[in-house]
Write a protein that holds these residues in place. Structure first.
Motif, mmCIF file in Angstrom:
data_model
loop_
_atom_site.group_PDB
_atom_site.id
_atom_site.type_symbol
_atom_site.label_atom_id
_atom_site.label_comp_id
_atom_site.label_asym_id
_atom_site.label_seq_id
_atom_site.Cartn_x
_atom_site.Cartn_y
_atom_site.Cartn_z
ATOM 1 N N LEU A 236 0.831 -1.208 0.000
ATOM 2 C CA LEU A 236 0.000 0.000 0.000
ATOM 3 C C LEU A 236 0.865 1.257 0.000
ATOM 4 O O LEU A 236 0.576 2.229 -0.687
ATOM 5 C CB LEU A 236 -0.934 0.017 1.220
ATOM 6 N N LEU A 237 1.939 1.217 0.769
ATOM 7 C CA LEU A 237 2.846 2.376 0.773
ATOM 8 C C LEU A 237 3.477 2.560 -0.611
ATOM 9 O O LEU A 237 3.701 3.688 -1.056
ATOM 10 C CB LEU A 237 3.922 2.199 1.854
ATOM 11 N N MET A 238 3.718 1.450 -1.321
ATOM 12 C CA MET A 238 4.290 1.557 -2.671
ATOM 13 C C MET A 238 3.309 2.233 -3.629
ATOM 14 O O MET A 238 3.717 2.960 -4.531
ATOM 15 C CB MET A 238 4.695 0.181 -3.213
ATOM 16 N N LEU A 239 2.014 1.985 -3.428
ATOM 17 C CA LEU A 239 1.018 2.693 -4.249
ATOM 18 C C LEU A 239 1.160 4.190 -4.051
ATOM 19 O O LEU A 239 1.176 4.973 -5.000
ATOM 20 C CB LEU A 239 -0.414 2.285 -3.843
ATOM 21 N N ASN A 240 1.232 4.584 -2.801
ATOM 22 C CA ASN A 240 1.342 6.008 -2.470
ATOM 23 C C ASN A 240 2.649 6.592 -3.006
ATOM 24 O O ASN A 240 2.669 7.654 -3.634
ATOM 25 C CB ASN A 240 1.228 6.178 -0.953
ATOM 26 N N MET A 241 3.758 5.884 -2.774
ATOM 27 C CA MET A 241 5.061 6.398 -3.226
ATOM 28 C C MET A 241 5.148 6.449 -4.746
ATOM 29 O O MET A 241 5.782 7.351 -5.299
ATOM 30 C CB MET A 241 6.190 5.522 -2.683
ATOM 31 N N ALA A 242 4.530 5.488 -5.422
ATOM 32 C CA ALA A 242 4.555 5.498 -6.894
ATOM 33 C C ALA A 242 3.883 6.771 -7.404
ATOM 34 O O ALA A 242 4.296 7.338 -8.412
ATOM 35 C CB ALA A 242 3.872 4.261 -7.457
ATOM 36 N N CYS A 243 2.870 7.216 -6.702
ATOM 37 C CA CYS A 243 2.179 8.443 -7.105
ATOM 38 C C CYS A 243 2.961 9.683 -6.681
ATOM 39 O O CYS A 243 3.217 10.579 -7.481
ATOM 40 C CB CYS A 243 0.778 8.484 -6.497
ATOM 41 N N VAL A 244 3.358 9.737 -5.413
ATOM 42 C CA VAL A 244 3.990 10.959 -4.900
ATOM 43 C C VAL A 244 5.398 11.137 -5.475
ATOM 44 O O VAL A 244 5.776 12.235 -5.874
ATOM 45 C CB VAL A 244 4.024 10.935 -3.358
ATOM 46 N N LEU A 245 6.176 10.051 -5.523
ATOM 47 C CA LEU A 245 7.564 10.178 -5.974
ATOM 48 C C LEU A 245 7.690 10.099 -7.489
ATOM 49 O O LEU A 245 8.476 10.811 -8.091
ATOM 50 C CB LEU A 245 8.436 9.086 -5.333
ATOM 51 N N PHE A 246 6.928 9.171 -8.108
ATOM 52 C CA PHE A 246 7.080 8.952 -9.557
ATOM 53 C C PHE A 246 5.970 9.626 -10.368
ATOM 54 O O PHE A 246 5.991 9.555 -11.585
ATOM 55 C CB PHE A 246 7.095 7.447 -9.868
ATOM 56 N N ARG A 247 4.996 10.182 -9.716
ATOM 57 C CA ARG A 247 3.889 10.862 -10.403
ATOM 58 C C ARG A 247 3.025 9.921 -11.237
ATOM 59 O O ARG A 247 2.468 10.315 -12.257
ATOM 60 C CB ARG A 247 4.405 11.993 -11.312
#
Ligand code: DI6
Ligand code: FE
Length: 399
Positions: free
Chosen positions: A321-332
């Motif tokens: 779940l954190l990877m979902l968030n990071m994929a959006c916040v960090l990788f857009r």
């Protein structure tokens, strides 16, 4: 037969969009989705099925974590401290720490110890909705320990999760070898027997200036190809080695990391149909600044997956779940791209086409969430709204 009904389904049925079905139902028979659609339009065969009320909950495909190094001994939290004091991942590796330190701890661990640690970690992933898990070897770097790691990975299948194993002996040069070419010859020699034992689903390598060259990687891929095994590659994580072009030439299932992927690499992936697996946990933990070329990947139509890359060094996370968030916040990535990355495209990165969407004929692997919309899964972090994980049509009472 069992009928889940009255939920908001994020089916991901088409090539884009969430594929939302409001007040949806899923009819499950023998571990497969027999029918998926609006609860008001149930087919005749749903009559008599055991009914489970979803009560408006969100349903998504089960998560496919397509890149992990879940089996290992020891801990590398000391390296976290070293990096905070200024050492880089490559500095630590060159000084004999990094992967090599985990190799020493893994060699020293018994099969039971490795299994106990990996079981705890797999359960943590399952508690956040993982139903298919890839596990790599690569902390043994000798025939016996690589086999031990792969056997442990296979045993995780008993937990109620699908496990795919990847042979990654070409991960680092072990201390008993001084010549990387000689080591690669050994890596190629060990593979047929491991394959014979049914321990290998795919073959991977670390193509990097601190690991193996494209020419050495090609020898490992040739050995895989002789056995009909698909390949994957840790490519362009710290520098552009042209690994993506090499892997595309072998019709690799995936190239992973890709922060330093070149325009030519993007084109090669697009033409080969190779999945780009992005690993925001490693990007974050190593405080990388070079972003993978997301816009170019989109433009070239390269399918994008995301994964935890769980490992004790560069990505010690157990939270898809954190990877979902990071994929959006960090990788857009958009929340929808991120969810596709952890479901249908994650499956594709493993060569699996029978899962990752909620459509008839697919495996009945799905998650029921206490969420009002799938975008919430990516927007929130540090919070797990999973109510139920269903694997092959069975409730998994994980706690
Ligand atoms: N890249 C990674 O992210 C993992 N392996 C690799 O080639 C990290 C492995 C480790 O640091 O233990
Ligand atoms: Fe990795």
């Amino acid at each position: 037969m069992r009928l889940w009904r009255g939920g908001l389904l994020a089916t991901l049925a088409g090539d884009s969009g969430w594929g939302l079905v409001d007040d949806g139902a899923l009819l499950v028979d023998e571990g497969r989705l027999r029918w998926v659609g609006p609860a008001g339009e149930l087919p005749p065969e749903a009559t008599g099925a055991e009914v489970v009320e979803l009560g408006g909950a969100l349903v998504t495909p089960g998560f496919v974590d397509c890149h992990t190094h879940l089996v290992y001994g020891g801990s590398r939290a000391n390296e976290f401290e070293q990096r905070l004091l200024g050492a880089s991942y490559a500095d630590i590796a060159k000084a004999g720490g990094g992967i090599r330190s985990t190799v020493a701890a893994t060699r020293a661990a018994s099969e039971a110890e490795l299994l106990a640690g990996a079981t705890r970690r797999a359960r943590a992933l399952m508690r956040e909705g993982v139903t298919t898990l890839e596990v790599k070897s690569g902390y043994g770097l000798d025939a016996a320990t690589e086999a031990r790691m792969l056997r442990v990975a296979r045993q995780l299948g008993g937990l109620g999760i699908d496990v795919r194993t990847t042979y990654l002996a070409a991960h680092a040069l072990p201390p008993e070898f001084s010549d990387a070419d000689e080591y690669i010859a050994a890596v190629c020699r060990w593979l047929p027997e491991l394959h014979e034992q049914g321990l290998v689903d795919a073959v991977d390598a670390f193509c990097e200036h601190i690991a193996f060259s494209p020419a050495q990687t090609a020898r490992v891929f040739d050995a895989a190809q002789r056995l009909g095994l698909p390949v994957k590659l840790h490519a362009e994580q710290l520098s552009d080695q042209g690994g993506a072009q090499l892997a595309a030439g072998y019709r690799a299932l995936s190239c992973d990391h890709l922060e330093f992927l070149s325009p030519a690499g993007v084109q090669a992936l697009g033409q080969a149909g190779t999945v780009a697996v992005l690993l925001p946990g490693a990007f974050y933990a190593l405080r990388e600044t070079q972003l993978p070329p997301i816009a170019a990947l989109r433009e070239a139509g390269v399918p994008i997956a995301i994964a935890t890359d769980h490992n004790p060094g560069s990505s010690p996370t157990l939270s898809p779940l954190l990877m979902l968030n990071m994929a959006c916040v960090l990788f857009r990535l958009t929340p929808e791209e991120a969810l596709r990355g952890l479901t249908v495209n994650g499956a594709r990165a493993l060569g699996l086409h029978d899962r990752g969407r909620l459509v008839a004929g697919q495996r009945a692997d799905f998650c029921i969430w206490d969420s009002a919309h799938p975008r919430e899964l990516a927007a929130c972090f540090g919070h797990n709204p999973l109510k139920e994980r269903v694997w092959q049509g069975s409730h998994q009472g994980e706690s």
